[in-house]
Write a protein that holds these residues in place. Sequence first.
Motif, PDB file in Angstrom:
ATOM      1  N   THR A 176      -2.887   3.811  -3.883  1.00  0.00           N
ATOM      2  CA  THR A 176      -2.238   4.971  -4.744  1.00  0.00           C
ATOM      3  C   THR A 176      -0.601   4.559  -5.281  1.00  0.00           C
ATOM      4  N   LEU A 177       0.048   3.597  -4.548  1.00  0.00           N
ATOM      5  CA  LEU A 177       1.229   3.091  -4.600  1.00  0.00           C
ATOM      6  C   LEU A 177       1.737   2.035  -4.996  1.00  0.00           C
ATOM      7  N   HIS A 178       0.709   1.265  -5.569  1.00  0.00           N
ATOM      8  CA  HIS A 178       1.039  -0.089  -6.253  1.00  0.00           C
ATOM      9  C   HIS A 178       0.283  -0.207  -7.535  1.00  0.00           C
ATOM     10  N   PRO A 179       0.949  -0.989  -8.430  1.00  0.00           N
ATOM     11  CA  PRO A 179       0.057  -1.137  -9.690  1.00  0.00           C
ATOM     12  C   PRO A 179      -0.783  -2.113  -9.377  1.00  0.00           C
ATOM     13  N   SER A 180      -1.424  -2.801 -10.430  1.00  0.00           N
ATOM     14  CA  SER A 180      -2.834  -4.035 -10.301  1.00  0.00           C
ATOM     15  C   SER A 180      -2.112  -5.079  -9.699  1.00  0.00           C
ATOM     16  N   HIS A 181      -3.302  -5.827  -8.957  1.00  0.00           N
ATOM     17  CA  HIS A 181      -2.869  -6.926  -8.099  1.00  0.00           C
ATOM     18  C   HIS A 181      -2.275  -7.913  -9.006  1.00  0.00           C
ATOM     19  N   ASP A 194       8.352   7.978  -1.255  1.00  0.00           N
ATOM     20  CA  ASP A 194       7.369   8.530  -0.735  1.00  0.00           C
ATOM     21  C   ASP A 194       7.678   8.682   0.715  1.00  0.00           C
ATOM     22  N   TRP A 195       7.133   9.696   1.441  1.00  0.00           N
ATOM     23  CA  TRP A 195       7.496   9.961   2.809  1.00  0.00           C
ATOM     24  C   TRP A 195       7.062   8.953   3.611  1.00  0.00           C
ATOM     25  N   ARG A 196       6.043   8.274   3.223  1.00  0.00           N
ATOM     26  CA  ARG A 196       5.593   6.985   4.199  1.00  0.00           C
ATOM     27  C   ARG A 196       6.469   5.891   4.234  1.00  0.00           C
ATOM     28  N   LEU A 197       7.848   6.034   3.463  1.00  0.00           N
ATOM     29  CA  LEU A 197       8.782   4.855   3.652  1.00  0.00           C
ATOM     30  C   LEU A 197       9.467   5.038   4.944  1.00  0.00           C
ATOM     31  N   PHE A 198       9.339   6.052   5.856  1.00  0.00           N
ATOM     32  CA  PHE A 198       9.938   6.230   6.995  1.00  0.00           C
ATOM     33  C   PHE A 198       8.921   5.684   8.096  1.00  0.00           C
ATOM     34  N   GLU A 199       7.890   5.099   7.966  1.00  0.00           N
ATOM     35  CA  GLU A 199       7.190   4.381   8.751  1.00  0.00           C
ATOM     36  C   GLU A 199       6.366   3.131   8.112  1.00  0.00           C
ATOM     37  N   HIS A 200       6.733   2.735   6.899  1.00  0.00           N
ATOM     38  CA  HIS A 200       6.079   1.840   6.030  1.00  0.00           C
ATOM     39  C   HIS A 200       7.277   1.219   5.072  1.00  0.00           C
ATOM     40  N   ASN A 201       7.198  -0.114   4.611  1.00  0.00           N
ATOM     41  CA  ASN A 201       8.069  -0.776   3.894  1.00  0.00           C
ATOM     42  C   ASN A 201       7.898  -0.325   2.483  1.00  0.00           C
ATOM     43  N   THR A 202       8.903  -0.558   1.737  1.00  0.00           N
ATOM     44  CA  THR A 202       8.700  -0.341   0.007  1.00  0.00           C
ATOM     45  C   THR A 202       9.051  -1.686  -0.485  1.00  0.00           C
TER      46      THR A 202
END
Length: 252
Positions: free
Chosen positions: A224-229, A185-193
């Motif tokens: 929107t980018l994680h499964p259930s808790h 996802d584009w957000r990995l350029f400013e957030h961790n995976t």
Amino acid sequence: MNSILFLGTGAADWNINDRKEGEFFRRNSSTLINRDLLVDPGAHIFDYAEKNDSAILDGVKYVLVTHNHGDHVNADSVKRLAKNCNITVFCSNPVRERIGDTPNVTFITPEIYKSVTLGTYTVLPLLANHDDVLNSFHYIIKTADGKEIFYGLDGAWFLRPTWEEMKAHRFDMAILDCTVGDFDDWRLFEHNTVPMLRKMTAEMKRLEMMKENGVMVASHLARTLHPSHEECVEIFAALDMVTAFDGMILTV
């Protein structure tokens, strides 16, 4: 002992207007340390107070702001915190402009990699790899009893000067961003995976940057980018990490 209360653990895509009774929900990320130091005064902090402990924010004296995004700093929240008491807000100039001149608020602008004393705390601001890099911060917070907490929301790979400074410390707790989960996802350029954290936490362990009983925590999880808790708990447990949730209290 120091108490760390997670008022919110979600990224910006958790819309509080969509919250449904009985369903798991994350407010925008915010953390309260010892009831007097608040990190990120977002729009949801008083929602937490109203639903859990109406007086929980009454003792806040110091506010650290990581960066100038609306899910991390809300001017009305700051004004409400300062309504009946004096507070010190440690933030960038863009954040100060967002908040505006406010009665009972003293602003301090961070000098990167230079410590400042806030009451019984020593706070060291580090540059974060996020959006407006020169005005986005991680923090190393040292408590009165010498405990060190690394607070790293938002951000992606650590910038080299930040990493070099981190290596000089041994943390009792490290709160780490994992906005993106296990997605491309584009957000990995400013957030961790998750894969990024797997490498980062392994290196922190190899270099003994965590104390023997130190705790690593994953927070700032996108809806929107994680499964259930429950699934997240299993995923992060494999990295020897605790999965944060709203209302979680840890002590160091």
